[in-house]
Design a protein around this motif. Sequence first.
Motif, PDB file in Angstrom:
ATOM      1  N   TRP A 155       0.900  -1.259  -0.060  1.00 46.19           N
ATOM      2  CA  TRP A 155       0.169   0.011  -0.039  1.00 46.19           C
ATOM      3  C   TRP A 155       0.906   1.359  -0.029  1.00 46.19           C
ATOM      4  O   TRP A 155       0.396   2.325  -0.548  1.00 46.19           O
ATOM      5  N   MET A 156       1.896   1.360   0.759  1.00 48.05           N
ATOM      6  CA  MET A 156       2.670   2.645   0.816  1.00 48.05           C
ATOM      7  C   MET A 156       3.489   2.676  -0.666  1.00 48.05           C
ATOM      8  O   MET A 156       3.770   3.821  -0.885  1.00 48.05           O
ATOM      9  N   LYS A 157       3.810   1.546  -1.438  1.00 45.29           N
ATOM     10  CA  LYS A 157       4.389   1.801  -2.518  1.00 45.29           C
ATOM     11  C   LYS A 157       3.346   2.720  -3.432  1.00 45.29           C
ATOM     12  O   LYS A 157       3.729   3.610  -4.377  1.00 45.29           O
ATOM     13  N   MET A 158       1.854   2.189  -3.527  1.00 46.54           N
ATOM     14  CA  MET A 158       1.125   2.886  -3.961  1.00 46.54           C
ATOM     15  C   MET A 158       0.944   4.177  -3.637  1.00 46.54           C
ATOM     16  O   MET A 158       0.921   5.155  -4.730  1.00 46.54           O
ATOM     17  N   VAL A 159       1.009   4.493  -2.270  1.00 43.91           N
ATOM     18  CA  VAL A 159       0.788   6.006  -1.994  1.00 43.91           C
ATOM     19  C   VAL A 159       2.183   6.720  -2.645  1.00 43.91           C
ATOM     20  O   VAL A 159       1.872   7.693  -2.774  1.00 43.91           O
ATOM     21  N   ARG A 160       3.281   6.153  -2.560  1.00 44.12           N
ATOM     22  CA  ARG A 160       4.753   6.780  -2.873  1.00 44.12           C
ATOM     23  C   ARG A 160       4.307   7.443  -4.150  1.00 44.12           C
ATOM     24  O   ARG A 160       4.477   8.411  -4.776  1.00 44.12           O
ATOM     25  N   VAL A 161       3.934   6.498  -5.078  1.00 46.67           N
ATOM     26  CA  VAL A 161       3.892   6.675  -6.801  1.00 46.67           C
ATOM     27  C   VAL A 161       2.615   7.510  -7.067  1.00 46.67           C
ATOM     28  O   VAL A 161       2.851   8.568  -7.534  1.00 46.67           O
ATOM     29  N   ASN A 162       1.717   7.197  -6.548  1.00 43.40           N
ATOM     30  CA  ASN A 162       0.420   8.022  -6.872  1.00 43.40           C
ATOM     31  C   ASN A 162       0.244   9.512  -6.366  1.00 43.40           C
ATOM     32  O   ASN A 162      -0.288  10.177  -6.735  1.00 43.40           O
ATOM     33  N   LEU A 163       0.920   9.460  -5.118  1.00 45.57           N
ATOM     34  CA  LEU A 163       0.628  10.747  -4.351  1.00 45.57           C
ATOM     35  C   LEU A 163       1.900  11.458  -4.080  1.00 45.57           C
ATOM     36  O   LEU A 163       2.074  12.604  -4.755  1.00 45.57           O
ATOM     37  N   TRP A 164       3.111  10.848  -3.476  1.00 43.28           N
ATOM     38  CA  TRP A 164       4.410  11.546  -3.156  1.00 43.28           C
ATOM     39  C   TRP A 164       5.162  12.040  -4.193  1.00 43.28           C
ATOM     40  O   TRP A 164       5.558  13.086  -4.568  1.00 43.28           O
ATOM     41  N   ALA A 165       5.217  10.951  -5.347  1.00 44.33           N
ATOM     42  CA  ALA A 165       6.294  11.390  -6.416  1.00 44.33           C
ATOM     43  C   ALA A 165       5.634  12.254  -7.209  1.00 44.33           C
ATOM     44  O   ALA A 165       6.326  13.130  -8.009  1.00 44.33           O
ATOM     45  N   LEU A 166       4.270  12.163  -7.457  1.00 44.61           N
ATOM     46  CA  LEU A 166       3.550  13.351  -8.355  1.00 44.61           C
ATOM     47  C   LEU A 166       3.446  14.644  -7.799  1.00 44.61           C
ATOM     48  O   LEU A 166       4.049  15.739  -8.555  1.00 44.61           O
ATOM     49  N   THR A 167       3.740  14.845  -6.399  1.00 46.47           N
ATOM     50  CA  THR A 167       3.957  15.974  -5.940  1.00 46.47           C
ATOM     51  C   THR A 167       5.397  16.645  -6.017  1.00 46.47           C
ATOM     52  O   THR A 167       5.712  17.366  -6.246  1.00 46.47           O
ATOM     53  N   GLU A 168       6.338  15.641  -5.850  1.00 50.09           N
ATOM     54  CA  GLU A 168       7.769  15.845  -6.201  1.00 50.09           C
ATOM     55  C   GLU A 168       7.978  16.406  -7.526  1.00 50.09           C
ATOM     56  O   GLU A 168       8.857  17.215  -7.808  1.00 50.09           O
ATOM     57  N   VAL A 169       7.661  15.656  -8.518  1.00 54.28           N
ATOM     58  CA  VAL A 169       7.855  15.938  -9.730  1.00 54.28           C
ATOM     59  C   VAL A 169       7.120  17.348 -10.210  1.00 54.28           C
ATOM     60  O   VAL A 169       7.846  18.023 -10.866  1.00 54.28           O
ATOM     61  N   THR A 170       5.988  17.495  -9.652  1.00 55.20           N
ATOM     62  CA  THR A 170       5.429  18.907  -9.873  1.00 55.20           C
ATOM     63  C   THR A 170       6.159  20.029  -9.368  1.00 55.20           C
ATOM     64  O   THR A 170       6.412  20.885 -10.020  1.00 55.20           O
ATOM     65  N   ALA A 171       6.673  19.574  -8.214  1.00 53.15           N
ATOM     66  CA  ALA A 171       7.361  20.742  -7.484  1.00 53.15           C
ATOM     67  C   ALA A 171       8.668  21.199  -8.239  1.00 53.15           C
ATOM     68  O   ALA A 171       9.296  22.029  -8.193  1.00 53.15           O
ATOM     69  N   ALA A 172       9.406  19.877  -8.844  1.00 50.63           N
ATOM     70  CA  ALA A 172      10.614  20.317  -9.680  1.00 50.63           C
ATOM     71  C   ALA A 172      10.277  21.109 -11.016  1.00 50.63           C
ATOM     72  O   ALA A 172      11.248  21.780 -11.515  1.00 50.63           O
ATOM     73  N   ARG A 180       8.658  31.510 -16.574  1.00 52.70           N
ATOM     74  CA  ARG A 180       8.490  31.739 -17.928  1.00 52.70           C
ATOM     75  C   ARG A 180       6.893  32.337 -18.105  1.00 52.70           C
ATOM     76  O   ARG A 180       6.573  33.175 -19.147  1.00 52.70           O
ATOM     77  N   GLY A 181       6.204  32.361 -16.923  1.00 52.62           N
ATOM     78  CA  GLY A 181       4.783  33.025 -17.058  1.00 52.62           C
ATOM     79  C   GLY A 181       3.777  31.997 -17.739  1.00 52.62           C
ATOM     80  O   GLY A 181       2.591  32.574 -18.369  1.00 52.62           O
ATOM     81  N   ARG A 182       4.263  30.919 -18.001  1.00 50.00           N
ATOM     82  CA  ARG A 182       3.186  29.869 -18.878  1.00 50.00           C
ATOM     83  C   ARG A 182       3.219  28.309 -18.551  1.00 50.00           C
ATOM     84  O   ARG A 182       4.715  28.044 -17.994  1.00 50.00           O
ATOM     85  N   GLY A 183       2.547  27.387 -18.625  1.00 50.78           N
ATOM     86  CA  GLY A 183       2.731  26.214 -18.361  1.00 50.78           C
ATOM     87  C   GLY A 183       1.293  25.600 -18.191  1.00 50.78           C
ATOM     88  O   GLY A 183       0.338  26.150 -18.043  1.00 50.78           O
ATOM     89  N   ALA A 184       1.233  24.486 -18.326  1.00 55.57           N
ATOM     90  CA  ALA A 184      -0.010  23.411 -18.072  1.00 55.57           C
ATOM     91  C   ALA A 184       0.427  22.099 -17.522  1.00 55.57           C
ATOM     92  O   ALA A 184       1.573  21.390 -17.913  1.00 55.57           O
ATOM     93  N   ILE A 185      -0.112  21.945 -16.459  1.00 53.71           N
ATOM     94  CA  ILE A 185       0.043  20.533 -15.312  1.00 53.71           C
ATOM     95  C   ILE A 185      -1.109  19.553 -15.660  1.00 53.71           C
ATOM     96  O   ILE A 185      -2.226  20.192 -15.352  1.00 53.71           O
ATOM     97  N   VAL A 186      -1.189  18.485 -16.139  1.00 53.88           N
ATOM     98  CA  VAL A 186      -2.177  17.621 -16.166  1.00 53.88           C
ATOM     99  C   VAL A 186      -1.678  16.452 -15.103  1.00 53.88           C
ATOM    100  O   VAL A 186      -0.751  15.779 -15.392  1.00 53.88           O
ATOM    101  N   ASN A 187      -2.634  16.343 -14.169  1.00 55.55           N
ATOM    102  CA  ASN A 187      -2.464  15.136 -13.365  1.00 55.55           C
ATOM    103  C   ASN A 187      -3.511  14.168 -13.498  1.00 55.55           C
ATOM    104  O   ASN A 187      -4.823  14.498 -13.508  1.00 55.55           O
ATOM    105  N   MET A 188      -2.892  13.058 -13.590  1.00 59.03           N
ATOM    106  CA  MET A 188      -3.739  11.905 -13.952  1.00 59.03           C
ATOM    107  C   MET A 188      -4.943  11.476 -12.714  1.00 59.03           C
ATOM    108  O   MET A 188      -4.017  10.826 -11.772  1.00 59.03           O
ATOM    109  N   GLY A 189      -6.047  11.703 -12.520  1.00 54.81           N
ATOM    110  CA  GLY A 189      -7.017  11.165 -11.428  1.00 54.81           C
ATOM    111  C   GLY A 189      -7.649  10.148 -11.780  1.00 54.81           C
ATOM    112  O   GLY A 189      -7.347   9.271 -12.628  1.00 54.81           O
ATOM    113  N   SER A 190      -8.941  10.043 -11.250  1.00 57.75           N
ATOM    114  CA  SER A 190      -9.747   8.839 -11.587  1.00 57.75           C
ATOM    115  C   SER A 190     -11.286   9.172 -11.272  1.00 57.75           C
ATOM    116  O   SER A 190     -11.304   9.743 -10.113  1.00 57.75           O
TER     117      SER A 190
END
Length: 326
Positions: A155-172, A180-190
């Motif tokens: 379960w923790m692997k699921m949490v790390r990939v679906n939640l924690w990793a998504l947050t860290e990649v977004t923050a990067a 640059r004043g422009r961009g689009a972030i698409v997060n795959m939910g469900s």
Amino acid sequence: MTEPAPAWFFLSLVLVGGVYAAGFLFRLLAYLALCLRRPRDLRRSYGAWAVVTGPTSGIGRSVALELARRGINLVLLDLDAANLQETSELIKSRHAVETKTVAFDLSLVGTPQGDESMRRLRAAIEGLDVGVLVNNAGVSKPYVVFLHEVDVEAWMKMVRVNLWALTEVTAAVLPGMVERGRGAIVNMGSASSEAIPSFPLCNIYAATKRYVAKFSRSLYIEYRSRGVDVQCQAPFFVATRMVPRAIRDNWLSPFLPTPDAYARAAARWIGHGPLCSPTVSHQLLWCLASVLPDAVHDWLRLREHLRLRAHRKRAARASATWHAVD
């Protein structure tokens, strides 16, 4: 003899039905207008590069190919270096774009290995005009099991990939977009967390996707004034390997778009609101789901997932028997 219902009661029912029908019609017309209008030039609107996580199969692979078809260069991030290379070569053979690859086990976020992978991702995007981020990578297994039946680490692997990793990649990636004043972030939910009130036997998965939706909505409010569009896409089932055959073969099959069909619709929806379910079939399912009371949803989901759980167990026993005989 019972008294007839007062006129105001029937008028209120008519009013509620009229409001619901008007809302449905408005959503349908807005969807059709988006489908009929000329697609947005994502490269011109946002930037020349996109980062896509989980691009080697399923929705992620199709989205990467769709973005490349639209002339966007790609930074591909996934677990297996060989699969990344194969996907990169396929994309370049079909479209005149550049690609970079970053091998990254997203289940290792928060560990020294994960920190090193994040450094490599930041190095790979340094100096690039990254205009689009697609956080597609996700874990759906364990699937249709009770919480106590699976080791906590799964379960923790699921949490790390679906939640924690998504947050860290977004923050990067986000700071460059803000600069640059422009961009689009698409997060795959469900849709399991947005259109349906409960998702029994898959509750950790649905909970992580609920985080994705809330995270996306809040970022949308925070950053839209800075030129960054943030969106959660919440599909129902798409015909990928993540979807059990028992679902692909049941009554839902006509509502299961292919990954390529989903990717075309998904790209068209980028930048149009904080939450969407891009395909026509999923829009129809969402409308149908909104009519049913929560108690009916709960009963249907539990019944269906118990059926899928029993099917999985029968398949596992049959496989074990076959290997024993072999």
